[in-house]
Design a protein around this motif. Structure first.
Motif, PDB file in Angstrom:
ATOM      1  N   LEU A   7      30.518  53.355 -13.719  1.00 22.85           N
ATOM      2  CA  LEU A   7      30.059  54.705 -13.420  1.00 22.85           C
ATOM      3  C   LEU A   7      29.213  55.261 -14.559  1.00 22.85           C
ATOM      4  CD1 LEU A   7      33.348  56.166 -11.946  1.00 22.85           C
ATOM      5  CD2 LEU A   7      31.217  55.862 -10.687  1.00 22.85           C
ATOM      6  N   SER A  61      34.185  48.652 -14.700  1.00 31.46           N
ATOM      7  CA  SER A  61      33.932  49.025 -13.308  1.00 31.46           C
ATOM      8  C   SER A  61      35.207  48.953 -12.477  1.00 31.46           C
ATOM      9  CB  SER A  61      32.865  48.111 -12.703  1.00 31.46           C
ATOM     10  OG  SER A  61      33.259  46.759 -12.811  1.00 31.46           O
ATOM     11  N   GLU A  62      35.123  49.499 -11.279  1.00 37.46           N
ATOM     12  CA  GLU A  62      36.249  49.555 -10.353  1.00 37.46           C
ATOM     13  C   GLU A  62      36.208  48.353  -9.412  1.00 37.46           C
ATOM     14  OE1 GLU A  62      39.130  49.777  -8.962  1.00 37.46           O
ATOM     15  OE2 GLU A  62      39.185  51.933  -9.235  1.00 37.46           O
ATOM     16  N   ASP A 112      34.729  59.359  -4.961  1.00 43.12           N
ATOM     17  CA  ASP A 112      35.379  60.246  -5.916  1.00 43.12           C
ATOM     18  C   ASP A 112      34.833  61.662  -5.737  1.00 43.12           C
ATOM     19  OD1 ASP A 112      36.581  57.973  -6.803  1.00 43.12           O
ATOM     20  OD2 ASP A 112      35.450  57.834  -8.673  1.00 43.12           O
ATOM     21  N   PRO A 151      37.271  50.166  -5.140  1.00 45.45           N
ATOM     22  CA  PRO A 151      36.899  51.551  -4.827  1.00 45.45           C
ATOM     23  C   PRO A 151      37.371  51.937  -3.438  1.00 45.45           C
ATOM     24  CG  PRO A 151      34.995  50.116  -4.645  1.00 45.45           C
ATOM     25  CD  PRO A 151      36.096  49.280  -5.240  1.00 45.45           C
ATOM     26  N   HIS A 199      39.503  60.496  -9.107  1.00 53.68           N
ATOM     27  CA  HIS A 199      39.132  59.133  -8.731  1.00 53.68           C
ATOM     28  C   HIS A 199      40.146  58.582  -7.741  1.00 53.68           C
ATOM     29  CE1 HIS A 199      37.960  54.960  -8.943  1.00 53.68           C
ATOM     30  NE2 HIS A 199      39.150  54.612  -9.401  1.00 53.68           N
ATOM     31  N   SER A 207      30.952  61.508  -5.965  1.00 52.95           N
ATOM     32  CA  SER A 207      30.551  60.452  -6.895  1.00 52.95           C
ATOM     33  C   SER A 207      30.860  59.129  -6.217  1.00 52.95           C
ATOM     34  CB  SER A 207      31.321  60.566  -8.218  1.00 52.95           C
ATOM     35  OG  SER A 207      31.023  59.457  -9.064  1.00 52.95           O
ATOM     36  N   ASP A 254      31.477  55.698  -6.294  1.00 53.68           N
ATOM     37  CA  ASP A 254      31.768  54.514  -7.092  1.00 53.68           C
ATOM     38  C   ASP A 254      31.615  53.272  -6.220  1.00 53.68           C
ATOM     39  OD1 ASP A 254      33.934  55.479  -5.629  1.00 53.68           O
ATOM     40  OD2 ASP A 254      35.406  54.515  -6.923  1.00 53.68           O
ATOM     41  N   ASN A 313      24.721  54.734  -9.148  1.00 54.14           N
ATOM     42  CA  ASN A 313      25.921  55.529  -8.887  1.00 54.14           C
ATOM     43  C   ASN A 313      25.514  56.858  -8.267  1.00 54.14           C
ATOM     44  OD1 ASN A 313      27.120  54.326 -11.992  1.00 54.14           O
ATOM     45  ND2 ASN A 313      27.940  53.720 -10.020  1.00 54.14           N
TER      46      ASN A 313
END
Length: 282
Positions: free
Chosen positions: A209, A150-151, A158, A154, A233, A201, A203, A182
């Motif tokens: 994701l 995972s990020e 995205d 963020p 991203h 998207s 995130d 998500n």
């Protein structure tokens, strides 16, 4: 008079209580229906993945009927499940789907270092593929993405594009994942006549994701259609809070004959881009 007033008050309270119960029951039914549909999709995905060719041939009528009875949402979800979560050979999956009257053209590419300034050795898997059910008048251009981790930082949402050659195909419609983990939403379809549809998207911090978007197209000309998907991203360079929709610009330099896009990073924000393409024969 006092008895009449008391009766009216009791009736109103009972009515409000009944209405609340009905609303709650409807919400519960919707949740149960959604979960039932998701369970059916997962079960069908597991069946197709696990059954041998001989078993699929023996049950081809049943499986074909089950697939054809799926809604567009559930069919797109099924193809995402098979593409992203199936660990077997994709040529084998393609041949299995042919037995149940589904056209499937997969690709599979990965990027390492999902967010190099925040999380190391992470991966995002992106794939562009096409599908078509028997009886449908349109083809589906699918984009599926998934990350193993995972990020941690963020930034803006995205951006994901589905791009195609507008001289060969006409836009028919779109669909996105209904996942709340998500969320994927339509961002901009104003250039769909030029062969691009753009999606957000979303995130989220420390949530891997796993989502998809689909564009439906109809044949305009030719025997083949080039198409692709771009995932850009964005992530924060430092420990700052950045959120909301990303800024972008359309460009006329798409790789498959139509438009593409460029995400315009905000201050203290960086980005990377992943691309995948494919060709549909029709």
């Amino acid at each position: 008079m006092k008895k009449s007033k008391l009766f009216i008050i009791i009736l109103l309270v009972f009515s409000a209580f009944s209405t609340t119960n009905v609303a709650t029951a409807e919400e519960n039914t919707n949740v149960q229906t959604t979960q039932y549909q998701q369970d059916n999709v997962v079960t069908l995905s597991n069946e197709i993945s696990d059954l041998t060719f001989e078993q699929i041939e023996d049950n081809s009528d049943k499986l074909t009927d089950e697939i054809n009875e799926l809604t567009n949402d559930d069919f797109d979800n099924l193809m995402h499940e098979l593409t992203i979560k199936n660990s077997k050979d994709y040529q084998t999956l393609k041949e299995k789907l042919e037995l149940v009257d589904v056209e499937y053209e997969p690709t599979f590419k990965k990027i390492s270092e999902f967010a190099p300034l925040t999380i190391e050795a992470n991966e995002l898997t992106l794939t562009a593929y096409s599908t078509k059910r028997v009886g449908d008048s349109f083809w589906r251009i699918n984009s599926s993405w998934s990350s193993s981790l995972s990020e941690g930082r963020p930034a803006s949402y995205d951006l994901v594009s589905i791009e195609w050659d507008p001289d060969k195909a006409s836009y028919y419609g779109y669909n996105v994942s209904s996942s709340t983990k998500n969320p994927t939403t339509a961002r901009d379809g104003s250039k769909r006549g030029s062969g691009i549809y753009l999606f957000n998207s979303q995130d989220k911090t420390y949530i891997a994701l796993d989502s998809y978007a689909v564009v439906y197209v109809t044949k305009k000309s030719g025997s083949k259609l080039d198409y692709g998907t771009k995932y850009t991203h964005s992530y924060a360079k430092t420990d700052v809070t950045i959120s909301g929709e990303a800024n972008f610009e359309f460009q006329k330099t798409g790789k498959v004959g139509g438009f593409t896009f460029n995400l315009l990073a905000k201050t203290k924000e960086s980005k990377w881009t992943l691309w995948d393409d494919n060709t549909l024969s029709w």
